[in-house]
Design a protein around this motif. Structure first.
Motif, PDB file in Angstrom:
ATOM      1  N   CYS A   1      64.280   2.964  31.519  1.00 11.96           N
ATOM      2  CA  CYS A   1      62.976   3.628  31.434  1.00 11.96           C
ATOM      3  C   CYS A   1      61.898   2.554  31.474  1.00 11.96           C
ATOM      4  O   CYS A   1      62.073   1.454  30.928  1.00 11.96           O
ATOM      5  CB  CYS A   1      62.871   4.478  30.167  1.00 11.96           C
ATOM      6  N   TRP A   2      60.824   2.859  32.172  1.00 11.43           N
ATOM      7  CA  TRP A   2      59.718   1.911  32.291  1.00 11.43           C
ATOM      8  C   TRP A   2      58.820   2.040  31.075  1.00 11.43           C
ATOM      9  O   TRP A   2      58.547   3.151  30.606  1.00 11.43           O
ATOM     10  CB  TRP A   2      58.940   2.164  33.580  1.00 11.43           C
ATOM     11  N   LEU A   3      58.365   0.908  30.523  1.00 13.19           N
ATOM     12  CA  LEU A   3      57.666   0.916  29.241  1.00 13.19           C
ATOM     13  C   LEU A   3      56.164   0.724  29.347  1.00 13.19           C
ATOM     14  O   LEU A   3      55.443   0.964  28.365  1.00 13.19           O
ATOM     15  CB  LEU A   3      58.245  -0.177  28.329  1.00 13.19           C
ATOM     16  N   THR A   4      55.663   0.284  30.499  1.00 11.70           N
ATOM     17  CA  THR A   4      54.225   0.031  30.627  1.00 11.70           C
ATOM     18  C   THR A   4      53.580   1.112  31.484  1.00 11.70           C
ATOM     19  O   THR A   4      54.257   1.970  32.057  1.00 11.70           O
ATOM     20  CB  THR A   4      53.971  -1.354  31.256  1.00 11.70           C
ATOM     21  N   ASP A   5      52.253   1.057  31.582  1.00 14.54           N
ATOM     22  CA  ASP A   5      51.518   2.062  32.355  1.00 14.54           C
ATOM     23  C   ASP A   5      51.648   1.863  33.856  1.00 14.54           C
ATOM     24  O   ASP A   5      51.442   2.796  34.625  1.00 14.54           O
ATOM     25  CB  ASP A   5      50.030   2.032  31.972  1.00 14.54           C
ATOM     26  N   THR A   6      51.998   0.643  34.285  1.00 15.15           N
ATOM     27  CA  THR A   6      52.049   0.339  35.713  1.00 15.15           C
ATOM     28  C   THR A   6      53.474   0.026  36.129  1.00 15.15           C
ATOM     29  O   THR A   6      54.012  -1.041  35.820  1.00 15.15           O
ATOM     30  CB  THR A   6      51.139  -0.864  36.049  1.00 15.15           C
TER      31      THR A   6
END
Length: 545
Positions: free
Chosen positions: A483-488
């Motif tokens: 899962c991606w953790l940052t906004d970008t």
């Protein structure tokens, strides 16, 4: 040989000095070293010497501390013998643990030290009773024991008795390696040994099946062998090497009780290769946490993320016990990695003053600039950094190599506390920790099963890659979720998710629509055309238009 018959541990700084530290010279030593001129074999070949006996074993730890080899070969040392560890690692937690534990054992006041007993005559009363019980070929016997208890001797004696009374009864013996069954085969020289992978192909169901050192075989292979043959005797060491025999015993015994009729459990406790209370055995059990963990941890409840070397001994012991019993391929090297590698972390969940859950996780990436291109081209695969390298190479995504990842290595919850969402609570804690430590993505890798995939999906982990080749140990397709953790997110993140979902469907035999226009497909096909990737590794991409 020492007068007491106790085995001893000697630390030497250099390979050219260890013989001077022995009370008496010996020409019968086994010496393992990664320096070709120094030893009988390299450390990676230690399994070749299991089933043998030596008065002295020397392990060269100058360049690396191979804890699996130490744990395994300590069991080959006979009464009064010596284990010599060569090296000097002042900053290594596992090395200092070795030295301090031995020092503590030596400081026991003289009057309080256990007295060495005579080695028992064979077979011991316990062995004789067990041999009689094993004569029942209508039952499936699972025999577990620590090292040096004579379980292979017992299996061999039981086979020899059966052969004498029923000479026409076919028995086949298998083990991870033929050398592992050496003692058994010496006791029953007429029995047939067949490599386990060959047995899977033969499928001659008329034979009684005997497996020695069963924890060294993949669990799926043992299950298949039990279906193809008539299982009779299964034995394994419950501590020390070839994965974790304790975890294997739990998993296999559970499967056997559900799928096999008349399963009987047996255990051997009395050592026959060295005296009771042998200090080398006590040292090994203490340093590698092979005994039952103490009842109370240092905290009553809550969550804690730290490095293993900073944990109180009781907490470390309880956490590692959970990992050993939940993952049967865990090994002593895992403890060394947790203690010595600064990128490894552990999150503990406490309740009722005990560790009821543990999550082992590691920081990975970003990799050095000069490594990225060789990795993408398949020319380099340096140790570690599993997620960035797998995604970078197999999916041809350079951004993965420059990303800061947190990888969940293993997760375990005490059996009494399962199905209460504690594993999800651990993952949520690790996710928050990863964000706080500037990680851009959180991922994991495991052998695919619908149940595990559903669990990780529930915790917001999306499929990233599924290998089309089955893993030798689990017989499952290796599966990556993240899962991606940052906004970008990276530019190719969403096409990557589409690709991964279609790849998983294709491997499961339920292909969806064509993805020929997906950029991931094109990048993988280009890697094959340039000779960076074999066609077998790109089978799904090549099937798309």
């Amino acid at each position: 040989m020492l007068a007491t018959g106790y085995r001893q541990l000697i630390f030497a700084t250099h390979m050219n000095s260890w013989q001077q530290l022995l009370p008496a010279p010996t020409d019968l030593s086994l010496v393992l070293s990664d320096s070709p001129s120094q030893g009988d074999a390299t450390l990676s070949r230690y399994r070749d010497y299991l089933g043998h006996e030596y008065p002295c074993v020397v392990i060269d730890c100058t360049n690396s501390i191979h804890v699996d080899a130490i744990a395994a070969l300590a069991g080959t040392i006979t009464a009064g013998g010596y284990l010599v560890l060569v090296g000097n690692h002042p900053t290594s937690a596992i090395w200092q643990r070795f030295k301090s534990a031995w020092s503590e054992l030596q400081q026991t006041p003289q009057g309080q030290q256990p007295q060495a007993s005579e080695l028992p005559a064979l077979p011991t009363p316990q062995q004789r009773t067990l041999i009689q019980e094993l004569n029942n070929t209508a039952a499936v016997h699972i025999v577990t024991a620590p090292r040096g208890r004579g379980k292979s001797h017992v299996l061999g004696a039981a086979i020899a008795e059966l052969s004498e009374h029923q000479p026409d009864r076919r028995v086949v013996v298998t083990a991870p390696r033929k050398a592992n069954a050496r003692v058994l085969l010496n006791k029953a020289p007429k029995v047939q040994f067949v490599a386990w992978d060959k047995l899977l192909k033969e499928k001659k169901a008329d034979a009684l099946l005997v497996i020695d050192e069963a924890a060294g075989l993949p669990l799926w292979a043992i299950q298949q062998l039990c279906n193809d043959y008539t299982p009779w005797l299964m034995a394994t060491t419950v501590e020390g090497y070839e994965g974790c025999g304790r975890g294997f015993a739990i998993h296999f015994s559970q499967w056997a009780s559900e799928h096999l009729a008349n399963v009987q459990q047996h255990a051997l406790e009395q050592p026959i290769r060295w005296p009771i209370n042998d200090p080398l055995e006590r040292w090994l059990q203490q340093t590698l946490l092979l005994t039952k963990a103490p009842a109370d941890a240092s905290r009553n409840e809550g969550l804690l993320t730290t490095q293993a070397r900073h944990l109180p001994e009781a907490d470390l012991h309880q956490a590692f016990e959970l990992l050993l019993e939940a993952h049967y391929q865990s090994s002593p090297n895992d403890l060394a990695l947790l203690l010595d590698d600064s990128s490894q972390f552990i999150t503990l969940l406490y309740q009722e003053q005990r560790v009821i859950g543990v999550c082992w996780h590691a920081l990975e990436g970003p990799l050095q600039d000069d490594l990225c291109k060789p990795i993408i081209q398949g020319k380099r695969r340096p140790p570690g950094n599993l997620l960035p390298q797998a995604i970078g190479y197999y999916l041809q995504q350079p951004w993965a190599l420059k990303t800061r990842w947190c990888r969940i290595t293993r997760i375990a919850v005490h059996p009494d506390f399962r199905r209460r969402h504690y594993a999800s609570a651990l993952i949520a804690e690790v996710k928050a920790w990863a964000k706080h430590n500037q990680c851009e993505a959180l991922g994991t890798s495991f052998g695919y099963s619908p149940t595990l995939a559903k669990f990780w999906q529930h915790n917001s982990f999306t499929a990233i890659r599924t290998s089309n080749k089955r893993d030798r140990v689990s017989a499952r397709h290796q599966h990556i979720r993240a899962c991606w953790l940052t906004d970008t997110a990276p530019t190719n993140w969403h096409p990557l998710l589409d690709y991964a979902q279609a790849e998983l469907q294709w491997i499961n035999g339920t292909p969806g629509c064509s993805l020929s226009a997906n950029p991931i497909i094109q990048q993988i096909k280009k890697a094959v055309a340039n000779g960076y990737m074999p066609e077998a590794a790109a089978a799904f991409a090549l099937s798309q238009g």
